[in-house]
Design an enzyme around this catalytic site. Structure first.
Site, PDB file in Angstrom:
ATOM      1  N   HIS A 201      -2.903  -7.636  11.949  1.00  0.00           N
ATOM      2  CA  HIS A 201      -2.524  -6.767  10.834  1.00  0.00           C
ATOM      3  C   HIS A 201      -1.018  -6.599  10.665  1.00  0.00           C
ATOM      4  O   HIS A 201      -0.570  -5.989   9.703  1.00  0.00           O
ATOM      5  CB  HIS A 201      -3.159  -5.378  10.989  1.00  0.00           C
ATOM      6  CG  HIS A 201      -2.499  -4.554  12.050  1.00  0.00           C
ATOM      7  ND1 HIS A 201      -2.777  -4.710  13.378  1.00  0.00           N
ATOM      8  CD2 HIS A 201      -1.552  -3.589  11.978  1.00  0.00           C
ATOM      9  CE1 HIS A 201      -2.039  -3.871  14.088  1.00  0.00           C
ATOM     10  NE2 HIS A 201      -1.283  -3.179  13.263  1.00  0.00           N
TER      11      HIS A 201
HETATM   12  C1  UD1 Z   1      -0.164   1.190  10.703  1.00  0.00           C
HETATM   13  C2  UD1 Z   1       1.022   1.294  11.676  1.00  0.00           C
HETATM   14  C3  UD1 Z   1       0.886   0.263  12.784  1.00  0.00           C
HETATM   15  C4  UD1 Z   1      -0.467   0.350  13.456  1.00  0.00           C
HETATM   16  C5  UD1 Z   1      -1.553   0.229  12.395  1.00  0.00           C
HETATM   17  C6  UD1 Z   1      -2.936   0.306  12.973  1.00  0.00           C
HETATM   18  C7  UD1 Z   1       3.127   2.013  10.647  1.00  0.00           C
HETATM   19  C8  UD1 Z   1       4.477   1.568  10.249  1.00  0.00           C
HETATM   20  N1  UD1 Z   1       2.279   1.038  11.005  1.00  0.00           N
HETATM   21  O1  UD1 Z   1      -0.077  -0.077  10.080  1.00  0.00           O
HETATM   22  O2  UD1 Z   1       1.884   0.499  13.750  1.00  0.00           O
HETATM   23  O3  UD1 Z   1      -0.585  -0.678  14.406  1.00  0.00           O
HETATM   24  O4  UD1 Z   1      -1.368   1.290  11.450  1.00  0.00           O
HETATM   25  O5  UD1 Z   1      -3.883   0.019  11.984  1.00  0.00           O
HETATM   26  O6  UD1 Z   1       2.862   3.195  10.652  1.00  0.00           O
HETATM   27  N2  UD1 Z   1      -5.241   0.742   4.142  1.00  0.00           N
HETATM   28  C9  UD1 Z   1      -6.511   0.979   3.702  1.00  0.00           C
HETATM   29  N3  UD1 Z   1      -7.210   2.003   4.287  1.00  0.00           N
HETATM   30  C10 UD1 Z   1      -6.686   2.768   5.256  1.00  0.00           C
HETATM   31  C11 UD1 Z   1      -5.370   2.518   5.680  1.00  0.00           C
HETATM   32  C12 UD1 Z   1      -4.666   1.499   5.128  1.00  0.00           C
HETATM   33  O7  UD1 Z   1      -7.029   0.308   2.833  1.00  0.00           O
HETATM   34  O8  UD1 Z   1      -7.377   3.665   5.746  1.00  0.00           O
HETATM   35  C13 UD1 Z   1      -4.487  -0.400   3.575  1.00  0.00           C
HETATM   36  C14 UD1 Z   1      -3.613  -0.026   2.417  1.00  0.00           C
HETATM   37  O9  UD1 Z   1      -3.682  -1.056   1.493  1.00  0.00           O
HETATM   38  C15 UD1 Z   1      -2.221   0.015   3.016  1.00  0.00           C
HETATM   39  C16 UD1 Z   1      -2.316  -1.016   4.142  1.00  0.00           C
HETATM   40  O10 UD1 Z   1      -3.671  -0.969   4.580  1.00  0.00           O
HETATM   41  O11 UD1 Z   1      -1.221  -0.282   2.116  1.00  0.00           O
HETATM   42  C17 UD1 Z   1      -1.411  -0.743   5.281  1.00  0.00           C
HETATM   43  O12 UD1 Z   1      -1.578   0.586   5.775  1.00  0.00           O
HETATM   44  P1  UD1 Z   1      -0.330   1.361   6.426  1.00  0.00           P
HETATM   45  O13 UD1 Z   1      -0.725   2.723   6.824  1.00  0.00           O
HETATM   46  O14 UD1 Z   1       0.871   1.217   5.575  1.00  0.00           O
HETATM   47  O15 UD1 Z   1       0.033   0.534   7.742  1.00  0.00           O
HETATM   48  P2  UD1 Z   1      -0.854  -0.349   8.715  1.00  0.00           P
HETATM   49  O16 UD1 Z   1      -0.633  -1.780   8.390  1.00  0.00           O
HETATM   50  O17 UD1 Z   1      -2.254   0.133   8.822  1.00  0.00           O
END
Ligand code: UD1
Length: 313
Positions: A201
């Site tokens: 991810h």
């Molecule tokens: C975040 C953390 C990372 C951790 C990871 C675990 C930061 C900078 N990164 O990354 O350190 O390893 O979580 O998963 O805080 N999304 C969904 N549903 C959700 C959450 C996210 O669809 O419940 C999608 C959204 O499109 C979003 C993308 O995933 O834009 C990324 O989510 P985000 O919270 O920005 O960071 P992660 O990549 O999950």
């Protein structure tokens, strides 16, 4: 004493659970739990609360997704009134996600003591958003709870007073130890005896179409010899769709609940991942782990564990 815990993203949840439980027997400690809502899908959040038996959050700030600046700013804006209203004595933040640094900064500026659980980890790679989060959170924290000796040394080198640093061990592994018996009992239909368990991810691996195609190409090759089982993070699923990559030959699953994922990990022939926590969990489980990164903030998993950090393409 009033302790306010902050969680936001999936990996925070395995870390907060043992701390909340450890403080429960002390009637003089009031505990409040705030969820920033950084992760909001049921299988990225709610199901972990159930399985890890974490009390429901007192408040969910519902920030959701966004650019780093927007998400961090939104968390800060929504968290500040909570701190002003609830007046905790100590705010405990966990790990290295955007929710961690955003809430540490708000608390620190309001003169509230901050404790950082999983302090001191460093990848020495500032292109990782988590590294920036770690560095800043540790500078702000009044109490730094480290998982391992390398964490203590990193903090010493950065000029953090030794009196603030407390080596408490790895709280994520405390959760693993507690729930491993439940994982041993989980059965999966149709799972081969030997398989490679994959998670990916990190932006560096999945946000560039060329890199993601190369990694998935290797996994497809591997799949013909050793079956690939791949619970896909929402970010990665989105990118696979955005880039029009055909990954239908891989066994793509939805993100799994904690116990189910643990069950798959302990039986895996090998794990391929770019996660931080999974490097530690496989080390504990003695399952070989190939980390698709050219560095790790958890060197102990390489020197003492089963982790091999491999250079990306
Ligand atoms: C975040 C953390 C990372 C951790 C990871 C675990 C930061 C900078 N990164 O990354 O350190 O390893 O979580 O998963 O805080 N999304 C969904 N549903 C959700 C959450 C996210 O669809 O419940 C999608 C959204 O499109 C979003 C993308 O995933 O834009 C990324 O989510 P985000 O919270 O920005 O960071 P992660 O990549 O999950």
């Amino acid at each position: 004493m009033h302790v306010l815990h902050v969680v936001g993203a999936r990996p925070n949840l395995m870390k907060v659970a043992p701390v909340v439980n450890a403080l429960k027997p002390y009637p003089k400690i009031k505990q409040t739990l705030i969820h920033t809502g950084q992760h909001y899908d049921t299988n990225m959040s709610d199901v972990f609360f159930q399985q890890l038996e974490i009390p429901a959050p007192d408040v969910n700030l519902g920030v959701g997704s966004g650019s780093h600046a927007r998400q961090t700013a939104e968390i800060m804006t929504r968290f500040e009134p909570i701190v002003l209203e609830r007046k905790p004595d100590l705010v405990l933040v966990y790990g290295d996600v955007n929710s961690t640094v955003a809430t540490a900064l708000v608390s620190s500026k309001l003169g509230i003591h901050v404790g950082h659980v999983e302090a001191g980890l460093r990848s020495f790679d500032r292109t990782m958003p988590e590294e920036i989060n770690r560095l800043l959170t540790d500078q702000l924290a009044d109490l730094l709870f480290t998982p391992s000796e390398d964490g203590d040394k990193n903090l010493e080198r950065e000029g953090i007073a030794a009196g603030k640093v407390h080596r408490v061990g790895n709280v994520m592994i405390d959760s693993l130890v507690r729930l491993l018996p439940a994982a041993v009992d989980r059965k999966f239909d149709g799972l081969p005896d030997r398989y490679v368990l994959v998670t990916l991810h990190r932006p560096a691996n999945v946000d560039d179409d060329r890199i993601l195609k190369v990694i998935l190409g290797y996994l497809l090759e591997l799949n013909s010899e050793l079956k690939v089982v791949f619970p896909v993070h929402p970010r990665t699923r989105q990118r696979i769709a955005d880039f029009g990559i055909d990954a239908s030959k891989l066994n793509l699953l939805e993100p799994l609940p904690y116990i189910e994922f643990l069950a798959l990990q302990r039986r895996a022939t090998v794990v391929v991942t770019d996660s931080g926590g999974i490097q530690e969990e496989t080390t504990y489980l003695k399952v070989p782990c190939l980390t698709v990164r050219n560095n790790t903030e958890r060197p102990v998993t390489v020197t003492m564990g089963t982790n091999l950090s491999c250079v990306r393409t």
